[in-house]
Design an enzyme around this catalytic site. Structure first.
Site, short mmCIF file in Angstrom:
data_model
loop_
_atom_site.label_atom_id
_atom_site.label_comp_id
_atom_site.label_asym_id
_atom_site.label_seq_id
_atom_site.Cartn_x
_atom_site.Cartn_y
_atom_site.Cartn_z
N HIS A 154 -10.20 -31.26 -29.53
CA HIS A 154 -11.00 -30.10 -29.58
C HIS A 154 -10.19 -29.09 -30.25
O HIS A 154 -9.00 -28.70 -30.05
CB HIS A 154 -11.88 -30.11 -28.59
CG HIS A 154 -11.13 -29.57 -27.14
ND1 HIS A 154 -10.44 -28.44 -27.03
CD2 HIS A 154 -10.96 -30.25 -25.99
CE1 HIS A 154 -9.63 -28.50 -25.75
NE2 HIS A 154 -9.99 -29.52 -25.18
N CYS A 179 -7.43 -33.31 -22.84
CA CYS A 179 -7.79 -33.70 -24.09
C CYS A 179 -6.73 -33.14 -24.82
O CYS A 179 -5.68 -32.68 -24.46
CB CYS A 179 -9.15 -32.78 -24.55
SG CYS A 179 -10.40 -33.32 -23.51
#
Length: 196
Positions: A147, A171
């Site tokens: 992301h 992430c």
């Protein structure tokens, strides 16, 4: 007097929660507003990319904090990444351990995110991940993505700082300029190998 203090305290909490006074954020380095609508339009209509610039594989090396995108073995793009807060403590075992997983996955979804610009969701957990979590009496977690940056760094002014620290929940975070490149060049189903 006590009632006035209580009312002021409640007002202060409401202002804090509602985000009043939050600096304006931008979604790209050219200072256009941080726009979910633009992202959703791209999702609906796709982006025009020449076939030779479409990736067929992503490779991540956690120790190097590096992500590379390839087509037929040829490097198309590379960038630095941040990992989960405990990204250097090994493979992800369970939900909430703030570790970034290791293994072979694929991109399953593109998502517009008002908090983290754009994201590419990976197929974690796989069967091996689920078995490892079960062996520890835990749940493997999920929703692991590549992301972009949070709103406060949407214009990239603090990329140097965010890339020097591991700060995600597991992430892989990249600058918004990088997620724009990945977004255009990566389709659902592209393989991603995450190495220690």
């Amino acid at each position: 007097m006590i009632k006035q203090i209580t009312v002021l305290s409640i007002m202060g909490i409401v202002v804090f929660i509602s985000g009043c006074g939050e600096p304006q954020a931008y979604g790209k380095v050219d200072n256009t507003p941080y726009a979910i609508s633009e992202c959703r339009q791209e999702l609906a209509h796709g982006t025009d990319v020449e076939a030779d610039k479409l990736a067929d594989k992503i490779v991540v090396y956690k120790k190097k904090r590096e992500l590379s995108m390839y087509r037929k073995g040829k490097l198309l793009y590379a960038c630095k990444i941040s990992l989960g807060k405990n990204g250097d403590k090994g493979n992800k075992i369970q939900a909430g351990d703030y570790r970034t997983p290791e293994g072979s996955y694929y991109i399953v979804r593109k998502k517009c995110d008002p908090r983290l610009y754009k994201s590419l969701m990976i197929s974690y957990p796989n069967e091996e991940d689920k078995a490892r979590a079960r062996a520890h009496g835990a749940k493997p977690g999920g929703y692991i993505t590549i992301h972009g940056q949070p709103k406060w760094n949407a214009d990239g002014h603090a990329d140097r700082y965010t890339l020097a620290h591991d700060w995600t929940e597991g992430c892989m975070a990249v600058p918004n300029k990088a997620i724009d490149t990945l977004w255009r060049s990566v389709k659902n189903g592209v393989k991603i190998d995450i190495h220690p």
